[in-house]
Motif scaffolding. Structure first.
Motif, PDB file in Angstrom:
ATOM      1  N   PRO A  44       0.800  -1.239   0.000  1.00  0.00           N
ATOM      2  CA  PRO A  44       0.000   0.000   0.000  1.00  0.00           C
ATOM      3  C   PRO A  44       0.825   1.278   0.000  1.00  0.00           C
ATOM      4  CG  PRO A  44      -1.023  -1.605   1.431  1.00  0.00           C
ATOM      5  CD  PRO A  44       0.275  -2.215   0.981  1.00  0.00           C
ATOM      6  N   GLY A  45       1.866   1.346   0.815  1.00  0.00           N
ATOM      7  CA  GLY A  45       2.651   2.566   0.913  1.00  0.00           C
ATOM      8  C   GLY A  45       3.471   2.897  -0.315  1.00  0.00           C
ATOM      9  N   LYS A  46       3.627   1.927  -1.227  1.00  0.00           N
ATOM     10  CA  LYS A  46       4.446   2.128  -2.426  1.00  0.00           C
ATOM     11  C   LYS A  46       3.653   1.981  -3.716  1.00  0.00           C
ATOM     12  CE  LYS A  46       8.559   0.368  -0.028  1.00  0.00           C
ATOM     13  NZ  LYS A  46       9.599  -0.688   0.001  1.00  0.00           N
ATOM     14  N   SER A  47       2.368   1.700  -3.627  1.00  0.00           N
ATOM     15  CA  SER A  47       1.533   1.454  -4.801  1.00  0.00           C
ATOM     16  C   SER A  47       1.092   2.768  -5.456  1.00  0.00           C
ATOM     17  CB  SER A  47       0.296   0.643  -4.400  1.00  0.00           C
ATOM     18  OG  SER A  47      -0.696   0.698  -5.404  1.00  0.00           O
ATOM     19  N   PRO A  48       1.428   2.997  -6.738  1.00  0.00           N
ATOM     20  CA  PRO A  48       0.999   4.225  -7.424  1.00  0.00           C
ATOM     21  C   PRO A  48      -0.523   4.337  -7.515  1.00  0.00           C
ATOM     22  CG  PRO A  48       2.762   3.135  -8.647  1.00  0.00           C
ATOM     23  CD  PRO A  48       2.313   2.179  -7.584  1.00  0.00           C
ATOM     24  N   SER A  49      -1.201   3.232  -7.819  1.00  0.00           N
ATOM     25  CA  SER A  49      -2.651   3.297  -7.973  1.00  0.00           C
ATOM     26  C   SER A  49      -3.343   3.558  -6.630  1.00  0.00           C
ATOM     27  CB  SER A  49      -3.180   1.999  -8.595  1.00  0.00           C
ATOM     28  OG  SER A  49      -2.913   0.881  -7.761  1.00  0.00           O
ATOM     29  N   PHE A  50      -2.765   3.029  -5.549  1.00  0.00           N
ATOM     30  CA  PHE A  50      -3.312   3.282  -4.216  1.00  0.00           C
ATOM     31  C   PHE A  50      -3.207   4.770  -3.883  1.00  0.00           C
ATOM     32  CE2 PHE A  50      -2.930   3.615   0.424  1.00  0.00           C
ATOM     33  CZ  PHE A  50      -4.023   2.874   0.844  1.00  0.00           C
ATOM     34  N   ALA A  51      -2.072   5.379  -4.198  1.00  0.00           N
ATOM     35  CA  ALA A  51      -1.892   6.812  -3.953  1.00  0.00           C
ATOM     36  C   ALA A  51      -2.875   7.639  -4.777  1.00  0.00           C
ATOM     37  CB  ALA A  51      -0.455   7.218  -4.274  1.00  0.00           C
ATOM     38  N   GLU A  52      -3.088   7.243  -6.038  1.00  0.00           N
ATOM     39  CA  GLU A  52      -4.021   7.966  -6.905  1.00  0.00           C
ATOM     40  C   GLU A  52      -5.458   7.826  -6.402  1.00  0.00           C
ATOM     41  OE1 GLU A  52      -3.350   6.341 -10.759  1.00  0.00           O
ATOM     42  OE2 GLU A  52      -1.272   7.051 -10.860  1.00  0.00           O
ATOM     43  N   ALA A  53      -5.812   6.639  -5.916  1.00  0.00           N
ATOM     44  CA  ALA A  53      -7.157   6.422  -5.384  1.00  0.00           C
ATOM     45  C   ALA A  53      -7.388   7.277  -4.140  1.00  0.00           C
ATOM     46  CB  ALA A  53      -7.357   4.944  -5.060  1.00  0.00           C
ATOM     47  N   THR A  54      -6.377   7.338  -3.270  1.00  0.00           N
ATOM     48  CA  THR A  54      -6.471   8.156  -2.067  1.00  0.00           C
ATOM     49  C   THR A  54      -6.636   9.627  -2.422  1.00  0.00           C
ATOM     50  OG1 THR A  54      -5.077   6.586  -0.863  1.00  0.00           O
ATOM     51  CG2 THR A  54      -5.296   8.786   0.077  1.00  0.00           C
ATOM     52  N   GLN A  55      -5.862  10.090  -3.393  1.00  0.00           N
ATOM     53  CA  GLN A  55      -5.939  11.488  -3.818  1.00  0.00           C
ATOM     54  C   GLN A  55      -7.326  11.819  -4.383  1.00  0.00           C
ATOM     55  OE1 GLN A  55      -3.127  12.548  -6.892  1.00  0.00           O
ATOM     56  NE2 GLN A  55      -3.297  14.723  -6.468  1.00  0.00           N
ATOM     57  N   ALA A  56      -7.886  10.915  -5.171  1.00  0.00           N
ATOM     58  CA  ALA A  56      -9.213  11.140  -5.745  1.00  0.00           C
ATOM     59  C   ALA A  56     -10.274  11.232  -4.657  1.00  0.00           C
ATOM     60  CB  ALA A  56      -9.549  10.018  -6.730  1.00  0.00           C
ATOM     61  N   LEU A  57     -10.179  10.362  -3.654  1.00  0.00           N
ATOM     62  CA  LEU A  57     -11.152  10.377  -2.559  1.00  0.00           C
ATOM     63  C   LEU A  57     -11.082  11.671  -1.765  1.00  0.00           C
ATOM     64  CD1 LEU A  57     -11.262   6.910  -0.738  1.00  0.00           C
ATOM     65  CD2 LEU A  57     -13.129   8.094  -1.879  1.00  0.00           C
ATOM     66  N   TYR A  58      -9.879  12.086  -1.406  1.00  0.00           N
ATOM     67  CA  TYR A  58      -9.729  13.313  -0.634  1.00  0.00           C
ATOM     68  C   TYR A  58     -10.140  14.531  -1.450  1.00  0.00           C
ATOM     69  CZ  TYR A  58      -7.516  11.539   3.628  1.00  0.00           C
ATOM     70  OH  TYR A  58      -7.276  10.930   4.835  1.00  0.00           O
ATOM     71  N   GLY A  59      -9.798  14.540  -2.739  1.00  0.00           N
ATOM     72  CA  GLY A  59     -10.178  15.665  -3.589  1.00  0.00           C
ATOM     73  C   GLY A  59     -11.678  15.857  -3.635  1.00  0.00           C
ATOM     74  N   LEU A  60     -12.408  14.766  -3.800  1.00  0.00           N
ATOM     75  CA  LEU A  60     -13.866  14.833  -3.819  1.00  0.00           C
ATOM     76  C   LEU A  60     -14.427  15.210  -2.447  1.00  0.00           C
ATOM     77  CD1 LEU A  60     -15.056  11.873  -6.074  1.00  0.00           C
ATOM     78  CD2 LEU A  60     -15.907  14.214  -6.157  1.00  0.00           C
ATOM     79  N   SER A  61     -13.879  14.631  -1.399  1.00  0.00           N
ATOM     80  CA  SER A  61     -14.410  14.861  -0.056  1.00  0.00           C
ATOM     81  C   SER A  61     -14.258  16.318   0.375  1.00  0.00           C
ATOM     82  CB  SER A  61     -13.725  13.935   0.955  1.00  0.00           C
ATOM     83  OG  SER A  61     -14.041  12.584   0.673  1.00  0.00           O
TER      84      SER A  61
END
Length: 214
Positions: A44-61
């Motif tokens: 999780p801490g090194k996954s590019p797609s995980f980081a992108e998913a987190t960014q999308a969630l926070y951006g929307l929230s």
């Protein structure tokens, strides 16, 4: 302006004791959610797609929060809630020590005042500001009811979670409960601390497992 004190309202879900393991009935709640998988050889801490998913969630929230706060009529303010992860594997049983076969649903709780129309308006605002992305398109607004669970606050780095999970399983055995993580349930983590800012030995993560009565 109306204030929704979500952290106080749902304190039992997001601020459990670190010393006392407890059972809890988790109600039907609304979330912004996105599904994904950890790439082979990653975590999780090194996954590019995980980081992108987190960014999308926070951006929307955060966009949703400020949309409602800045409304000319019926303005509402509320805190953006903690990032949560439901973790499992496509086949077999979840093993917290093996990370590159994990699938996940990342999510952030949203108040009931967020409708699908407001959610889509926020998505369009994020697109205009930051551009479109596959992850932004994949985020959905949905309800999730976890039901009967065992939970505790884990203090320390993610690597020491197995010891806390062992405590949870001992509690389940003593109280006639069966861990439902596996074919029917998902390992649930709620990230109270920001790993970029908190010292590893002081990080707070709620660990929650769905259970069934034996």
């Amino acid at each position: 302006m109306k204030i929704l004190d979500l952290k106080k309202q749902f304190k039992n879900l997001y601020q459990p004791s670190a010393k006392k393991i407890e059972t809890i009935q988790v109600p039907n709640l609304q979330f912004a959610m996105i599904d994904g998988a950890i790439e082979k050889g990653s975590e999780p801490g090194k996954s590019p797609s995980f980081a992108e998913a987190t960014q999308a969630l926070y951006g929307l929230s955060y966009t949703l929060k400020f949309m409602l706060k800045k409304r000319k009529t019926n303005a509402i303010d509320y805190p953006v809630m903690a990032l949560e992860g439901l973790w499992g594997v496509e086949d077999g049983f979840f093993d917290i020590t093996v990370k590159d076969n994990w699938v996940y649903t990342l999510m952030i709780m949203q108040p009931d005042v967020i409708t699908k129309e407001i959610f889509e308006e926020a998505r369009e605002q994020v697109r205009k500001k930051k551009g479109d992305s596959e992850m932004l398109s994949k985020v959905k607004l949905a309800h999730f009811e976890e039901g009967l669970c065992v939970q505790v606050m884990h203090i320390g780095p993610y690597a020491t979670e197995p010891a806390t999970i062992d405590r949870m399983k001992e509690f389940m055995t003593e109280n006639g409960l069966k861990d439902n993580v596996g074919p029917n349930g998902l390992h649930h983590e709620i990230y109270i601390s920001d790993p970029r800012k908190a010292a590893p030995d002081k990080m707070k993560t709620v660990l929650r497992h769905p259970v069934v009565k034996k």
